[in-house]
Design a protein around this motif. Sequence first.
Motif, short mmCIF file in Angstrom:
data_model
loop_
_atom_site.label_atom_id
_atom_site.label_comp_id
_atom_site.label_asym_id
_atom_site.label_seq_id
_atom_site.Cartn_x
_atom_site.Cartn_y
_atom_site.Cartn_z
N PRO A 28 0.82 -1.22 0.00
CA PRO A 28 0.00 0.00 0.00
C PRO A 28 0.85 1.26 0.00
O PRO A 28 0.49 2.26 -0.65
CB PRO A 28 -0.81 -0.13 1.30
CG PRO A 28 -0.84 -1.59 1.60
CD PRO A 28 0.48 -2.11 1.13
N LEU A 31 2.07 1.93 -3.59
CA LEU A 31 0.98 2.41 -4.44
C LEU A 31 0.60 3.84 -4.10
O LEU A 31 0.39 4.68 -4.99
CB LEU A 31 -0.23 1.49 -4.31
CG LEU A 31 -0.04 0.05 -4.82
CD1 LEU A 31 -1.23 -0.81 -4.47
CD2 LEU A 31 0.19 0.04 -6.33
N LEU A 32 0.54 4.15 -2.81
CA LEU A 32 0.18 5.51 -2.40
C LEU A 32 1.31 6.49 -2.71
O LEU A 32 1.04 7.67 -3.00
CB LEU A 32 -0.16 5.53 -0.91
CG LEU A 32 -1.46 4.81 -0.52
CD1 LEU A 32 -1.63 4.81 0.98
CD2 LEU A 32 -2.67 5.46 -1.21
N THR A 204 -0.01 -2.28 -10.55
CA THR A 204 -0.30 -3.29 -9.53
C THR A 204 0.11 -4.68 -10.01
O THR A 204 0.59 -5.51 -9.22
CB THR A 204 -1.79 -3.27 -9.17
OG1 THR A 204 -2.17 -1.94 -8.81
CG2 THR A 204 -2.07 -4.19 -7.99
N LEU A 326 -4.77 3.97 -8.23
CA LEU A 326 -3.76 3.52 -7.27
C LEU A 326 -4.29 3.60 -5.83
O LEU A 326 -4.01 2.71 -5.02
CB LEU A 326 -2.50 4.37 -7.40
CG LEU A 326 -1.67 4.14 -8.67
CD1 LEU A 326 -0.61 5.22 -8.82
CD2 LEU A 326 -1.03 2.76 -8.65
N ALA A 330 -4.60 0.44 -3.41
CA ALA A 330 -3.97 0.43 -2.09
C ALA A 330 -4.97 0.13 -0.99
O ALA A 330 -4.66 -0.60 -0.04
CB ALA A 330 -3.30 1.79 -1.84
N CYS A 331 -6.17 0.66 -1.12
CA CYS A 331 -7.21 0.40 -0.11
C CYS A 331 -7.59 -1.07 -0.09
O CYS A 331 -7.81 -1.65 0.99
CB CYS A 331 -8.44 1.27 -0.40
SG CYS A 331 -8.20 3.02 -0.06
N TRP A 334 -4.78 -2.86 1.66
CA TRP A 334 -4.77 -2.47 3.07
C TRP A 334 -5.87 -3.16 3.86
O TRP A 334 -5.70 -3.51 5.03
CB TRP A 334 -4.90 -0.96 3.18
CG TRP A 334 -4.90 -0.45 4.59
CD1 TRP A 334 -3.82 -0.32 5.42
CD2 TRP A 334 -6.04 -0.01 5.33
NE1 TRP A 334 -4.23 0.17 6.65
CE2 TRP A 334 -5.57 0.37 6.62
CE3 TRP A 334 -7.40 0.11 5.04
CZ2 TRP A 334 -6.44 0.85 7.61
CZ3 TRP A 334 -8.25 0.58 6.02
CH2 TRP A 334 -7.77 0.95 7.30
N VAL A 339 -3.23 -8.97 -3.35
CA VAL A 339 -2.90 -7.91 -4.29
C VAL A 339 -3.53 -8.16 -5.65
O VAL A 339 -3.83 -7.22 -6.40
CB VAL A 339 -1.36 -7.77 -4.41
CG1 VAL A 339 -0.75 -9.00 -5.07
CG2 VAL A 339 -0.99 -6.51 -5.19
N SER A 342 -6.74 -6.27 -6.46
CA SER A 342 -6.64 -4.85 -6.82
C SER A 342 -6.36 -4.66 -8.30
O SER A 342 -6.58 -3.56 -8.83
CB SER A 342 -5.58 -4.17 -5.97
OG SER A 342 -4.31 -4.77 -6.15
#
Length: 379
Positions: A28, A31-32, A204, A326, A330-331, A334, A339, A342
């Motif tokens: 995460p 990605l953030l 991702t 993204l 990430a959410c 998280w 993964v 996502s």
Amino acid sequence: HSLIASLATTGGGAFFTVYLLKAGVSIPGALLSLAAMFLLRLVIRGFLLVIAVRTGLRWLLIAGSLLMGLSYPFLAEVHGIGAGLFLLVLVVAIADTVYWPTYHAYFAALGDEEHRGQQLGVREALNATFGIVSPLIAGWLLVSFGPRVAFVATGVVQALAALPIFWTPDVPVARHVAGGYRAMLPSAGIFIGDGFSTAGYVITWQIALFLALDQNFMAYGGALAVAALVGAAGSLVLGRMIDTGSGGRAVTLSIGLVVIVTFMRASIHAHPALAVAANALGALVSCLYIPTIMTVVYNRAKRSPCAMRFHIAAEAGWDIGISLGLIAAACIVWLGFPVSYSILVSLVGSAMVFVLLRRYYRDHPGIHIEPINEPVVHP
């Protein structure tokens, strides 16, 4: 220029996201961090036009190439979430902001609208060919000599890409143009959708592939090389298809394959051999997809009152789309989901792009133009 730059982007540049994981950044967090970089580009892009008016596109593209080269070594100084990561985000955001809108505006201005698909096909096919070797070299440098040597070498190659631009014509940017930014609005959905799709389908997925290969740089580089080998021929075929009036069919084929590969990547990432196969198929699809979408983008930019203003606004739309994608990815991670889940966020963007591209090619069927023997002189 594109060929030399591709050695950097398909080499050390292809390891950008996955190296953050090796450097101690969580999924995460990585990605953030990328989302923050793209959002920062939105903030600083407003200064670009002032510089472009003074310098013209050629000198600004040279400066952007050099800045991109200088940004790569900062990646080696990342050690978890801290000052190194924050500095990397800032430097890359500045370099990207200068380079990419200028590159796209320059390509749009100097390219030939009637042969755009074929020109893009040649560019992407040659880039893919270089991509067979460059990730293997980058992976070897990372394993044998460490990140500083690998990313400094990548930066030097990217900086050398500025050299051919010294012998190309300049494209001036007018100080005042009516409707220069508004010309992008009919394409805004395409840019937002493509950015959203890239967040899952490309970025991702790189993380998922790297994890499937036990975070091994050489194995990851090998997977990228196999993908480049598979995708090297696809662009030429589809580029010709677009120019001869089959753009609608190209959209259906490329977006349909993107959706299929998206589901494949989301379901088989835990199996290394299947993950490599899915990555290779994705490279072929990208060689089909990029000429399809960029033909629309470059032709609209060329018809607009100012190609530079068009692409400054276009990059802003793309930044919004990829940042949202993204953040969504990430959410999902998280919250504790794999993964691979996502990766599916890209389907939202793919649907947007499909609808808008079909509409464009329906309204702009290809025109058959007889070849000419006289050289084309660009004003």
